[in-house]
Design a protein around this motif. Structure first.
Motif, PDB file in Angstrom:
ATOM      1  N   LYS A  12       0.840  -1.201   0.000  1.00  0.00           N
ATOM      2  CA  LYS A  12       0.000   0.000   0.000  1.00  0.00           C
ATOM      3  C   LYS A  12       0.868   1.241   0.000  1.00  0.00           C
ATOM      4  CE  LYS A  12      -3.868  -2.115   2.348  1.00  0.00           C
ATOM      5  NZ  LYS A  12      -4.739  -2.139   3.504  1.00  0.00           N
ATOM      6  N   ARG A  16       4.078   2.468  -5.728  1.00  0.00           N
ATOM      7  CA  ARG A  16       3.798   2.129  -7.121  1.00  0.00           C
ATOM      8  C   ARG A  16       5.114   1.768  -7.810  1.00  0.00           C
ATOM      9  NH1 ARG A  16      -0.370   1.832  -5.243  1.00  0.00           N
ATOM     10  NH2 ARG A  16      -2.254   2.999  -5.642  1.00  0.00           N
ATOM     11  N   LEU A  51       7.222   2.106 -11.099  1.00  0.00           N
ATOM     12  CA  LEU A  51       7.356   2.917 -12.300  1.00  0.00           C
ATOM     13  C   LEU A  51       8.333   2.230 -13.232  1.00  0.00           C
ATOM     14  CD1 LEU A  51       7.678   6.485 -10.741  1.00  0.00           C
ATOM     15  CD2 LEU A  51       5.624   5.344 -11.561  1.00  0.00           C
TER      16      LEU A  51
END
Length: 119
Positions: free
Chosen positions: A43, A46, A48
């Protein structure tokens, strides 16, 4: 969840096999470390992916980065461990915005105006 231990399991395997030239396994160790991070931080983070360096677009050199998009996750252990925390920055502005995204209520908050003179 089992991937959270990927890095430690790989290192354990290499020790069990009595591998002495660990440099030969650096790429797989880096990958195992990245997989461990992905499994640990589900959580607020992200992945990339950049397919190439902008300076050399004709050379395929993909890069994966695990990026924290919720700073409150990183600062939470600091707030839990210490009773008083001093946060200073030249870029944390506006202050109320950062107290909200970092999920804390300051006891004291002060914004100082600075003017830089050109000489």
């Amino acid at each position: 969840k089992g991937m959270r231990f990927c890095y430690s399991r790989l290192n354990s395997l290499l020790k069990t096999l009595e591998v002495t030239d660990l440099d030969e396994y650096t790429p797989i160790q880096l990958l195992a470390n990245f997989v461990t991070l992905l499994a640990t931080y589900t959580k607020g983070f992200r992945v990339l992916m950049e397919p190439h360096d902008d300076r050399t677009p004709h050379i395929k050199d993909p890069k994966l980065q695990l990026t924290c998009v919720d700073a409150s996750i990183a600062i939470k252990p600091v707030f839990e461990r210490f009773r008083n925390v001093i946060i200073t920055s030249g870029t944390l502005s506006p202050l109320p915005f950062y107290t909200k995204i970092l999920n804390f209520t300051p006891k004291l908050s002060e914004a100082l105006t600075m003017k830089l003179s050109k000489k």
